[in-house]
Design a protein around this motif. Structure first.
Motif, PDB file in Angstrom:
ATOM      1  N   TRP A  50       0.833  -1.195   0.000  1.00 27.28           N
ATOM      2  CA  TRP A  50       0.000   0.000   0.000  1.00 27.28           C
ATOM      3  C   TRP A  50       0.876   1.258   0.000  1.00 27.28           C
ATOM      4  O   TRP A  50       0.601   2.224  -0.737  1.00 27.28           O
ATOM      5  CB  TRP A  50      -0.902  -0.037   1.223  1.00 27.28           C
ATOM      6  CG  TRP A  50      -1.703   1.208   1.444  1.00 27.28           C
ATOM      7  CD1 TRP A  50      -2.727   1.684   0.687  1.00 27.28           C
ATOM      8  CD2 TRP A  50      -1.526   2.152   2.508  1.00 27.28           C
ATOM      9  NE1 TRP A  50      -3.210   2.851   1.215  1.00 27.28           N
ATOM     10  CE2 TRP A  50      -2.491   3.172   2.327  1.00 27.28           C
ATOM     11  CE3 TRP A  50      -0.653   2.225   3.593  1.00 27.28           C
ATOM     12  CZ2 TRP A  50      -2.597   4.237   3.195  1.00 27.28           C
ATOM     13  CZ3 TRP A  50      -0.769   3.298   4.458  1.00 27.28           C
ATOM     14  CH2 TRP A  50      -1.721   4.285   4.264  1.00 27.28           C
ATOM     15  N   GLN A  51       1.942   1.272   0.793  1.00 25.41           N
ATOM     16  CA  GLN A  51       2.830   2.427   0.832  1.00 25.41           C
ATOM     17  C   GLN A  51       3.503   2.653  -0.525  1.00 25.41           C
ATOM     18  O   GLN A  51       3.600   3.788  -1.009  1.00 25.41           O
ATOM     19  CB  GLN A  51       3.886   2.233   1.920  1.00 25.41           C
ATOM     20  CG  GLN A  51       3.330   2.286   3.327  1.00 25.41           C
ATOM     21  CD  GLN A  51       4.357   1.921   4.373  1.00 25.41           C
ATOM     22  OE1 GLN A  51       5.347   1.246   4.080  1.00 25.41           O
ATOM     23  NE2 GLN A  51       4.129   2.328   5.609  1.00 25.41           N
TER      24      GLN A  51
ATOM     25  N   ALA B  76       2.396   1.671  -3.457  1.00 30.14           N
ATOM     26  CA  ALA B  76       1.401   2.100  -4.433  1.00 30.14           C
ATOM     27  C   ALA B  76       1.095   3.584  -4.290  1.00 30.14           C
ATOM     28  O   ALA B  76       0.952   4.314  -5.290  1.00 30.14           O
ATOM     29  CB  ALA B  76       0.124   1.263  -4.277  1.00 30.14           C
ATOM     30  N   LEU B  77       0.991   4.067  -3.061  1.00 33.18           N
ATOM     31  CA  LEU B  77       0.754   5.500  -2.847  1.00 33.18           C
ATOM     32  C   LEU B  77       1.920   6.330  -3.375  1.00 33.18           C
ATOM     33  O   LEU B  77       1.719   7.394  -3.978  1.00 33.18           O
ATOM     34  CB  LEU B  77       0.547   5.780  -1.356  1.00 33.18           C
ATOM     35  CG  LEU B  77      -0.849   5.501  -0.797  1.00 33.18           C
ATOM     36  CD1 LEU B  77      -0.872   5.789   0.696  1.00 33.18           C
ATOM     37  CD2 LEU B  77      -1.891   6.360  -1.498  1.00 33.18           C
TER      38      LEU B  77
ATOM     39  N   SER C  60      -1.754   3.311 -11.217  1.00 34.55           N
ATOM     40  CA  SER C  60      -1.311   3.599  -9.852  1.00 34.55           C
ATOM     41  C   SER C  60      -2.501   3.739  -8.911  1.00 34.55           C
ATOM     42  O   SER C  60      -2.460   3.280  -7.767  1.00 34.55           O
ATOM     43  CB  SER C  60      -0.473   4.888  -9.838  1.00 34.55           C
ATOM     44  OG  SER C  60       0.721   4.719 -10.550  1.00 34.55           O
ATOM     45  N   GLN C  61      -3.566   4.372  -9.398  1.00 34.87           N
ATOM     46  CA  GLN C  61      -4.749   4.507  -8.548  1.00 34.87           C
ATOM     47  C   GLN C  61      -5.360   3.148  -8.230  1.00 34.87           C
ATOM     48  O   GLN C  61      -5.803   2.905  -7.105  1.00 34.87           O
ATOM     49  CB  GLN C  61      -5.778   5.412  -9.240  1.00 34.87           C
ATOM     50  CG  GLN C  61      -5.359   6.871  -9.302  1.00 34.87           C
ATOM     51  CD  GLN C  61      -6.306   7.722 -10.122  1.00 34.87           C
ATOM     52  OE1 GLN C  61      -6.955   7.230 -11.057  1.00 34.87           O
ATOM     53  NE2 GLN C  61      -6.394   8.997  -9.796  1.00 34.87           N
TER      54      GLN C  61
ATOM     55  N   VAL D 130      -3.220   1.504  -5.606  1.00 35.03           N
ATOM     56  CA  VAL D 130      -3.497   2.043  -4.271  1.00 35.03           C
ATOM     57  C   VAL D 130      -4.789   1.453  -3.728  1.00 35.03           C
ATOM     58  O   VAL D 130      -4.867   1.021  -2.565  1.00 35.03           O
ATOM     59  CB  VAL D 130      -3.578   3.581  -4.318  1.00 35.03           C
ATOM     60  CG1 VAL D 130      -4.119   4.131  -3.002  1.00 35.03           C
ATOM     61  CG2 VAL D 130      -2.217   4.180  -4.610  1.00 35.03           C
TER      62      VAL D 130
ATOM     63  N   ARG E 276      -4.854  -1.048  -0.646  1.00 34.85           N
ATOM     64  CA  ARG E 276      -5.578  -0.597   0.546  1.00 34.85           C
ATOM     65  C   ARG E 276      -6.603  -1.645   0.971  1.00 34.85           C
ATOM     66  O   ARG E 276      -6.765  -1.926   2.157  1.00 34.85           O
ATOM     67  CB  ARG E 276      -6.268   0.740   0.264  1.00 34.85           C
ATOM     68  CG  ARG E 276      -6.998   1.316   1.476  1.00 34.85           C
ATOM     69  CD  ARG E 276      -7.624   2.660   1.149  1.00 34.85           C
ATOM     70  NE  ARG E 276      -8.578   2.546   0.083  1.00 34.85           N
ATOM     71  CZ  ARG E 276      -8.594   3.299  -0.991  1.00 34.85           C
ATOM     72  NH1 ARG E 276      -7.677   4.218  -1.160  1.00 34.85           N
ATOM     73  NH2 ARG E 276      -9.523   3.142  -1.923  1.00 34.85           N
TER      74      ARG E 276
END
Length: 482
Positions: A52-53, A55-56, A220-221, A224, A228
């Protein structure tokens, strides 16, 4: 190509060159900082929080790439006309290798292109960047509005047709996305913004649009979003497992409130109290136990133990082992042979684990303690204001080998003697790695004089309760009555 709708409007005055250059520098520095954070993120692909990190960070980098390309265009001014290659001075905003496993379709500036379809003359004007986005050569020519749906994914064709129709017929602006399949087989996501261009009679003469390749941004979205969701599921599973492990532990461990006197009928022979101290990390619920049980022979069973691992697997194995220990003790099996049977139970378990354990039988009539152990801290014996560690009989870790033998030791006790049985989590904290935890327990000997079992437990908790513990711990205090 700019729309004719804006031809009669005053051009926006660009910001001073120094201001734009400073914004570009700030964006570039920020992008480098985000990329550094991404590189420092955990590399364990099985770690949901790490994914998650990362991806953000990827999403933030793509946003900064887009911002950088827009600022570059702002600095360069009006884009070059068709046939003149668009160039950009400065360092630019190249992508890091991890951002997209597939090669980009040219520079970042080529992610935005413009087009105009003239409905009166059938002329079509595409910017050079749009050819790059669609993966077409200039020699192959631009595509008409009728040809465009042929390369659009089937599920997006209706959406594109609706947007174009509403623009041409109803004069509505276009603002939407669709996916295309390029000649090289790659699927790209395009964001299209456009408006109709009206003639003097108010009829639609042409349609102008800007198309932006947002494939990496949407990827990328999605990353994320997916990471998540994965992290949320993992956290929910962890929370559920901790709750089940804690409930199982609380169900198995004795529900004592205050001290207990044994035997339950007749003159009290033992004053017993126990306590569990959680690990510093409250998520580490282990397989520790303490137990006291009156046997049909009027002897008392006293035991402590600790299994490797944490969570449901550790607490379920602990419940199984404690149940087996109680059953064999009620059947009259002595501590030494009992430990051998426990070893076989754990060795043949469907959930392989290792464990340390201490098993004691106390005979109130003779005041003799018989005990055996499996790589477990020995009982601490306190008498007359001094304490000592009782000499251990031989015994190997439970589950380490089949058919292991366990010696049995005996010790004669006197009225007023105190025993402290504990798991090594109590004395193996961050400040007691050298074994000083046992010395600290023995140093409490003068303070134990005159205290009952429950008061001694409170004293131990005061001494060890605030220390850092790598594992949870159990402690049981036994006072020999007269």
């Amino acid at each position: 190509m700019p729309s004719h709708l804006f031809a009669d409007r005053p051009a926006h005055q660009p910001s001073p060159r120094g201001t734009v250059d400073e914004l570009i520098s700030q964006t570039r520095r920020l992008r480098g900082d985000v990329a550094a954070v991404r590189r420092d993120a955990a590399l364990d692909e099985d770690d949901p929080q790490g994914r998650w990190q990362r991806a953000l960070c990827d999403l933030a980098v793509h946003h900064l790439d887009d911002l950088g390309s827009h600022l570059d265009q702002l600095r360069e001014g009006v884009p070059a006309q068709q046939g003149e290659p668009a160039t950009a001075t400065g360092e630019g905003f190249g992508s890091f290798p991890y951002e997209d496993p597939a090669p980009h379709t040219g520079s970042l500036l080529s992610r935005v292109g413009s087009a105009e379809w003239n409905l009166l003359t059938d002329d079509i004007n595409w910017s050079e960047e749009l050819f790059d986005i669609f993966g077409r050569t200039v020699q192959g020519g631009p595509m008409s509005l009728d040809e465009l749906p042929a390369i659009v994914l089937t599920e997006d064709q209706g959406h594109l047709t609706t947007m174009v129709t509403e623009c041409l017929v109803d004069g509505k602006p276009i603002d939407g996305e669709f996916r295309i399949v390029r000649p090289d087989g790659r699927v790209r996501t395009l964001h299209m913004m456009g408006e109709p261009v009206l003639d003097p009679d108010g009829c639609t003469a042409s349609m102008w649009a800007v198309l932006r390749d947002v494939s990496e941004l949407r990827r990328s979205q999605r990353a994320v979003h997916d990471s998540r969701d994965t992290l949320a599921r993992r956290q929910h599973l962890d929370l559920t497992e901790r709750r089940i492990a804690k409930e199982m532990q609380e169900t198995v461990l004795p529900p004592w409130n205050g001290a207990l006197a044994y035997p339950e009928h007749g003159p009290a022979a033992l004053d017993v109290a126990g306590h569990r101290l959680p690990a510093t990390d409250s998520t580490l619920i282990g397989g520790n136990w303490f137990d006291a049980l009156q046997l049909p022979s009027q002897q008392m069973l006293l035991s402590t133990g600790d299994l490797t691992g944490h969570g449901v697997s550790a607490t379920s194995s602990m419940a199984m082992l404690l149940g087996a220990l109680r059953g064999m003790a009620l059947a009259g099996i002595r501590p030494g042979p009992l430990m051998g049977h426990l070893n076989e139970v754990l060795d043949s378990s469907g959930q392989p684990a290792l464990g340390s354990a201490l098993c004691c039988h106390y005979d109130p009539a003779s005041r003799v303690l018989s005990w055996a152990q499996a790589e477990h801290p020995a009982p601490l014996h306190f008498r007359g204001g001094t304490g000592r560690t009782m000499a251990q009989p031989d015994g190997m870790l439970l589950g380490a080998a089949s058919a292991a033998a366990y010696e049995q030791a005996q010790a004669a006790l006197l009225p007023g003697d105190l025993l402290v049985l504990h798991t090594d989590g109590l004395t193996r904290g961050a400040d007691a790695r050298d074994g000083s935890g046992v010395d600290r327990l023995l140093a409490l000997a003068p303070r134990f004089d005159g205290l009952n079992a429950q008061e001694c437990i409170r004293l131990i908790v005061e001494e060890f309760g605030d220390g850092e513990r790598q594992d949870d711990a159990c402690v049981m205090v036994v006072r020999i009555s007269g």
